[in-house]
Design a protein around this motif. Structure first.
Motif, mmCIF file in Angstrom:
data_model
loop_
_atom_site.group_PDB
_atom_site.id
_atom_site.type_symbol
_atom_site.label_atom_id
_atom_site.label_comp_id
_atom_site.label_asym_id
_atom_site.label_seq_id
_atom_site.Cartn_x
_atom_site.Cartn_y
_atom_site.Cartn_z
ATOM 1 N N VAL A 86 9.420 -8.559 -14.909
ATOM 2 C CA VAL A 86 8.732 -9.485 -14.010
ATOM 3 C C VAL A 86 8.324 -8.739 -12.739
ATOM 4 N N HIS A 87 7.040 -8.744 -12.455
ATOM 5 C CA HIS A 87 6.535 -8.057 -11.272
ATOM 6 C C HIS A 87 6.605 -9.021 -10.094
ATOM 7 N N VAL A 88 7.495 -8.758 -9.169
ATOM 8 C CA VAL A 88 7.646 -9.568 -7.958
ATOM 9 C C VAL A 88 7.039 -8.799 -6.798
ATOM 10 N N ALA A 89 6.139 -9.442 -6.080
ATOM 11 C CA ALA A 89 5.441 -8.736 -4.998
ATOM 12 C C ALA A 89 4.984 -9.726 -3.938
ATOM 13 N N THR A 90 4.579 -9.181 -2.800
ATOM 14 C CA THR A 90 4.032 -10.005 -1.732
ATOM 15 C C THR A 90 2.731 -9.405 -1.233
ATOM 16 N N VAL A 91 1.812 -10.279 -0.873
ATOM 17 C CA VAL A 91 0.588 -9.877 -0.188
ATOM 18 C C VAL A 91 0.775 -10.262 1.273
ATOM 19 N N THR A 92 0.934 -9.263 2.120
ATOM 20 C CA THR A 92 1.155 -9.494 3.544
ATOM 21 C C THR A 92 -0.182 -9.490 4.258
ATOM 22 N N VAL A 93 -0.503 -10.607 4.881
ATOM 23 C CA VAL A 93 -1.792 -10.780 5.546
ATOM 24 C C VAL A 93 -1.566 -10.637 7.048
ATOM 25 N N ALA A 94 -2.149 -9.606 7.636
ATOM 26 C CA ALA A 94 -1.835 -9.245 9.016
ATOM 27 C C ALA A 94 -2.853 -9.773 10.019
ATOM 28 N N GLY A 95 -3.263 -11.014 9.839
ATOM 29 C CA GLY A 95 -4.217 -11.594 10.768
ATOM 30 C C GLY A 95 -4.606 -12.990 10.328
ATOM 31 N N PRO A 96 -5.328 -13.730 11.188
ATOM 32 C CA PRO A 96 -5.717 -15.106 10.860
ATOM 33 C C PRO A 96 -6.799 -15.144 9.788
ATOM 34 N N ARG A 135 3.148 1.583 -12.099
ATOM 35 C CA ARG A 135 2.468 1.653 -10.808
ATOM 36 C C ARG A 135 2.722 0.402 -9.957
ATOM 37 N N TRP A 136 3.701 -0.387 -10.330
ATOM 38 C CA TRP A 136 3.972 -1.609 -9.575
ATOM 39 C C TRP A 136 4.166 -1.333 -8.089
ATOM 40 N N GLU A 137 3.545 -2.152 -7.282
ATOM 41 C CA GLU A 137 3.785 -2.174 -5.844
ATOM 42 C C GLU A 137 4.542 -3.452 -5.512
ATOM 43 N N ARG A 138 5.408 -3.365 -4.540
ATOM 44 C CA ARG A 138 6.160 -4.555 -4.148
ATOM 45 C C ARG A 138 5.525 -5.245 -2.951
ATOM 46 N N GLU A 139 4.670 -4.546 -2.227
ATOM 47 C CA GLU A 139 3.947 -5.168 -1.133
ATOM 48 C C GLU A 139 2.583 -4.536 -0.963
ATOM 49 N N VAL A 140 1.593 -5.381 -0.721
ATOM 50 C CA VAL A 140 0.270 -4.945 -0.300
ATOM 51 C C VAL A 140 0.028 -5.560 1.067
ATOM 52 N N VAL A 141 -0.424 -4.749 2.006
ATOM 53 C CA VAL A 141 -0.697 -5.221 3.363
ATOM 54 C C VAL A 141 -2.199 -5.277 3.577
ATOM 55 N N HIS A 142 -2.709 -6.472 3.869
ATOM 56 C CA HIS A 142 -4.118 -6.623 4.219
ATOM 57 C C HIS A 142 -4.197 -6.688 5.733
ATOM 58 N N SER A 143 -4.698 -5.611 6.320
ATOM 59 C CA SER A 143 -4.693 -5.514 7.771
ATOM 60 C C SER A 143 -6.100 -5.456 8.349
ATOM 61 N N GLY A 144 -7.062 -5.921 7.588
ATOM 62 C CA GLY A 144 -8.430 -5.933 8.082
ATOM 63 C C GLY A 144 -9.316 -5.038 7.246
ATOM 64 N N PRO A 145 -10.138 -4.223 7.877
ATOM 65 C CA PRO A 145 -11.099 -3.399 7.142
ATOM 66 C C PRO A 145 -10.448 -2.441 6.159
#
Length: 238
Positions: free
Chosen positions: A171-181, A207-217
């Motif tokens: 089971v791939h458990v992960a989070t998408v962290t959104v760093a802005g409104p 290649r599983w990632e446990r977190e992806v950070v969306h920080s803008g561009p």
């Protein structure tokens, strides 16, 4: 094909994630707190031609949330992917909220995700596949958003715990962290953010990632948890 379940299927990230998975031909079960909210998202997804199931449940209500997940499983079987996108997003400073208000926020922001995982992850583990993805935020705690900062820190801890428990079983458990409104047409457009959920779901296991950070561009993916930020306008329990 089993389907995707979106908990917190509101007008922001929830809607965009539902559309992204539907675009791949996956049936979609939508869960929101009110019928009005879930109907609006269902209407947006309907033109894709996939099967859509609309369900109402407050993520703070364990019985209702489990019942909604059971209903989704009755329609599609054990889901391929569950996205937990529910959150209470409110400005509050240290000491401003009552204990009860903090408890209410914590239940939606963290405990509801734990309830959902406990309901769906064991079946995924028995099958040996599946994704459980949470919407994260607040990479740096923000004194103007105390309850949300605490909740998103809890989300990061929960992802670690669930990964240790169910990851070895596939089971791939992960989070998408959104760093802005979150807002359409900005660096935090929900349609752009939704791409991360699909990418995480389709990653090969090595290649599983446990977190992806969306920080803008620029967007970074990290195999180990980074710290979290945001007002996630996609979080929904309406």
């Amino acid at each position: 094909m089993s389907g995707a379940v979106i908990i917190g299927a509101g007008p922001g990230i929830g809607r965009s994630v539902a559309l992204r998975f539907a675009r791949e031909g996956m049936p979609v079960a939508l869960v929101a707190r009110t019928g009005k909210t879930v109907r609006a998202v269902a209407e947006a997804v309907a033109p894709s031609g996939v099967r859509v199931v609309s369900l109402t449940a407050d993520s703070a209500d364990e019985t209702a949330l489990r019942a909604a997940l059971d209903a989704a499983a009755d329609e599609f079987g054990p889901p391929d992917v569950v996205v937990y996108n529910a959150a209470i997003i409110q400005p509050d400073s240290p000491g401003e909220l009552s204990v009860r208000a903090h408890q209410d926020a914590w239940v939606v922001n963290v405990v509801g995700a734990l309830t959902a995982a406990a309901q769906v992850a064991p079946a995924m583990a028995r099958r040996g596949s599946g994704s459980f993805i949470l919407t994260g935020g607040m990479p740096e705690p923000e004194p103007r958003y105390v309850s949300l900062s605490l909740g998103k820190a809890g989300v990061r801890a929960l992802v670690t715990l669930l990964d240790k428990e169910y990851g070895p079983s596939g089971v791939h458990v992960a989070t998408v962290t959104v760093a802005g409104p979150v807002a359409p047409g900005t660096a935090f457009d929900p349609d752009d953010i939704a791409e991360h959920y699909w990418r995480l779901h389709t990653q090969p296991r090595h290649r599983w990632e446990r977190e992806v950070v969306h920080s803008g561009p620029t967007v970074t993916g990290e195999a180990t948890l980074a710290t979290a930020t945001t007002q996630d306008a996609g979080g929904d329990r309406r």
